[in-house]
Motif scaffolding. Structure first.
Motif, mmCIF file in Angstrom:
data_model
loop_
_atom_site.group_PDB
_atom_site.id
_atom_site.type_symbol
_atom_site.label_atom_id
_atom_site.label_comp_id
_atom_site.label_asym_id
_atom_site.label_seq_id
_atom_site.Cartn_x
_atom_site.Cartn_y
_atom_site.Cartn_z
ATOM 1 N N SER A 63 0.846 -1.209 0.045
ATOM 2 C CA SER A 63 0.008 -0.065 -0.153
ATOM 3 C C SER A 63 0.762 1.158 0.039
ATOM 4 O O SER A 63 0.537 2.288 -0.309
ATOM 5 N N THR A 66 2.353 3.871 -4.664
ATOM 6 C CA THR A 66 1.462 4.616 -5.408
ATOM 7 C C THR A 66 1.227 4.021 -6.814
ATOM 8 O O THR A 66 2.010 3.174 -7.455
ATOM 9 N N GLN A 67 0.062 4.400 -7.683
ATOM 10 C CA GLN A 67 0.138 4.045 -8.799
ATOM 11 C C GLN A 67 0.941 4.536 -9.830
ATOM 12 O O GLN A 67 1.238 4.018 -10.711
ATOM 13 N N ASP A 68 1.670 5.572 -9.513
ATOM 14 C CA ASP A 68 2.609 6.326 -10.329
ATOM 15 C C ASP A 68 4.053 5.575 -10.187
ATOM 16 O O ASP A 68 4.871 6.093 -10.830
ATOM 17 N N GLY A 69 4.021 4.662 -9.128
ATOM 18 C CA GLY A 69 5.463 4.023 -8.730
ATOM 19 C C GLY A 69 6.337 4.769 -7.823
ATOM 20 O O GLY A 69 7.475 4.748 -8.014
#
Length: 138
Positions: A63, A66-69
């Motif tokens: 968790s 993030t989605q952006d790495g």
């Protein structure tokens, strides 16, 4: 080409960004006026880590990624900024070291003769229990 071990990986200081923020929770006046918590950010794709390690890091179901790495770690368990910074860096290093180790490939094996017999015996017992649940016939 060999993959580097976890101990051979080095984190570059330029890849890690951190800011001091105010901590949450109890602590009274000290918490309200001193920014001793650390908010650490580490961009996986822009880092100087090897490509294989970056891929395994991005594949982690964590968790904190993030989605952006970008890995985001918040450290606020200590009273001083330095201790919280070291805590955040240690947690980041542990995450990178876990991703640096190459998982062993699973080798398929046959079940043993004993385990096959135990499985068949349990299936026979279960079938007997279910057969007794049927309609009663005269």
């Amino acid at each position: 080409m060999t993959t580097p071990t976890a101990s051979a990986l080095t984190m570059h200081e330029a890849d890690v960004q951190w800011t001091a923020i105010r901590a949450q929770g109890p602590g009274g006046q000290n918490v309200n006026k001193v920014s001793c918590a650390i908010h650490l950010r580490f961009d996986i794709r822009a880092s100087r880590l090897p490509e294989e390690v970056q891929t395994r890091l991005l594949a982690l179901a964590d968790s904190r990624i993030t989605q952006d790495g970008v890995v985001v770690i918040k450290a606020q368990s200590y009273r001083t900024q330095e201790q919280n910074l070291w805590d955040a860096l240690e947690r980041l290093n542990a995450m990178v070291a876990a991703a640096a180790t190459v998982p062993r490939k699973r080798r398929a094996t046959k079940p043993t003769w004993g385990s096959q017999q135990r499985r068949l015996q349990s299936k026979t017992l279960r079938a007997g229990v279910k057969a007794q649940r049927g309609k009663v016939r005269d």
